[in-house]
Design an enzyme around this catalytic site. Structure first.
Site, PDB file in Angstrom:
ATOM      1  CB  ALA A  65      -0.895  -0.033   1.228  1.00  0.00           C
ATOM      2  N   GLY A 110       0.681  -4.904   1.084  1.00  0.00           N
ATOM      3  CA  GLY A 110      -0.466  -5.071   0.184  1.00  0.00           C
ATOM      4  C   GLY A 110      -0.104  -5.753  -1.127  1.00  0.00           C
ATOM      5  CD  GLU A 113      -2.036  -7.558   3.197  1.00  0.00           C
ATOM      6  OE1 GLU A 113      -1.667  -6.411   2.850  1.00  0.00           O
ATOM      7  OE2 GLU A 113      -2.726  -7.762   4.203  1.00  0.00           O
ATOM      8  CD  GLU A 133       1.598  -5.098   5.909  1.00  0.00           C
ATOM      9  OE1 GLU A 133       2.514  -5.911   6.159  1.00  0.00           O
ATOM     10  OE2 GLU A 133       0.820  -5.239   4.952  1.00  0.00           O
TER      11      GLU A 133
END
Ligand code: HXC
Length: 259
Positions: A65, A110, A113, A133
């Site tokens: 992200a 992300g 993921e 994270e």
């Protein structure tokens, strides 16, 4: 379709989606997530597309992200961003066509993921996969806490999440995080070759198999068997089932029409 941060190409029955924001290591900002959502809907809607491959331009698959974008988020904004990411990744799981992640480099946060939401993962030896994270004061929020343990087990998933350690393609293969590891120059060919093998099979049956596996995971074994039987009976309603079995009996190769 022309995108700002994405390349969408069709090669036969395979869609090749390239995350293309290489200067920011394909960090998943709002634009890239929105474009990827659009590309996923193109895959879903295009009867000619049977399989999708997702990869990244440059040295990353996706470095996560976008930290710059979310650094000053309040919880409401964070929730909206997580809904965007989670919703997109869940949609990838629900589209009845296989998605293959071709992991060319960094697949972090992300980005990692996203690969977990794909059906199959193929890594280059240059891949670096991890969930960093907790080093940023949050923890995986695009599905990583749920999909990583399902894939490699709680112990290894917790180790990766708590330590933020990145694994290379070879180690990822050894822990069952990726299906295959190949040299960088072989990555796209390997992914496309697998995609083409899948595309040569009965597409509705492949899609129903994906649906059965994913939905069966969420329920007990008896309900899972019911889903399996219902979906496989549905396969018997297709022209491709008749073609597949008649071709076998007639000792010829089947020609599937996605019908
Ligand atoms: C925004 C990013 C970025 C990211 C890299 N960049 N990752 N920008 N968000 N996730 C940008 C850098 O700021 C830099 O921009 C450019 O990409 C190149 O990156 P470098 O750091 O210079 O490259 P390098 O030294 O090779 O290091 C590569 C790296 C490092 C190890 C991958 O970039 C890195 O640690 N990135 C962050 C990875 C991460 O923590 N991801 C998880 C995010 S949280 P400039 O302008 O300086 O050139 C997450 C949570 C999701 O994903 C769910 C909750 C919402």
């Amino acid at each position: 379709m022309v995108y700002e941060n994405l390349i969408y190409e069709k090669q036969g029955h395979v869609a090749l989606i390239t995350l293309n924001r290489p200067k920011a290591l394909n960090a998943l900002n709002d634009v890239l997530l929105t474009e990827l959502a659009d590309a996923v809907e193109m895959v879903a809607a295009d009867e000619d597309v049977r399989v999708a491959v997702i990869t990244g331009a440059g040295k990353a698959f996706a470095a996560g992200a976008d930290i710059d974008y979310m650094k000053d988020f309040n919880p409401i904004q964070a929730q909206s961003y997580m809904e965007q990411g989670q919703g997109l990744y869940r949609r990838i799981e629900k589209v009845r066509k296989p998605f293959i992640a071709a992991i060319n480099g960094f697949a972090l946060g992300g980005g990692c993921e996203l690969t977990l939401a794909c059906d199959i993962r193929i890594a280059s030896t240059k891949a670096k996969i991890g969930l960093p994270e907790v080093g940023l004061g949050i923890f995986p929020g695009f599905g990583g806490t749920q999909r990583m343990p399902r894939l490699i087990g709680d112990g290894l998933a917790k180790e990766l999440i708590f330590t933020t350690r990145q694994v290379n393609g070879q180690e990822a293969k050894e822990m069952g995080l990726v299906n295959q590891v190949v040299e960088p120059e072989e990555l796209i060919n390997t992914a496309m070759a697998m995609a083409n093998v899948i595309a040569s099979k009965a597409p509705i049956a492949v899609g129903l198999a994906k649906d059965t596996i994913n939905r069966g995971r969420q329920v007990d074994i008896d309900d899972a068997m019911s889903i399996e039987a219902a979906n496989d009976c549905l396969a018997f309603s297709t022209e491709d089932q008749k073609e597949g079995m008649h071709a076998f009996v007639e000792k010829r190769s089947p020609v599937f029409k996605n019908k």
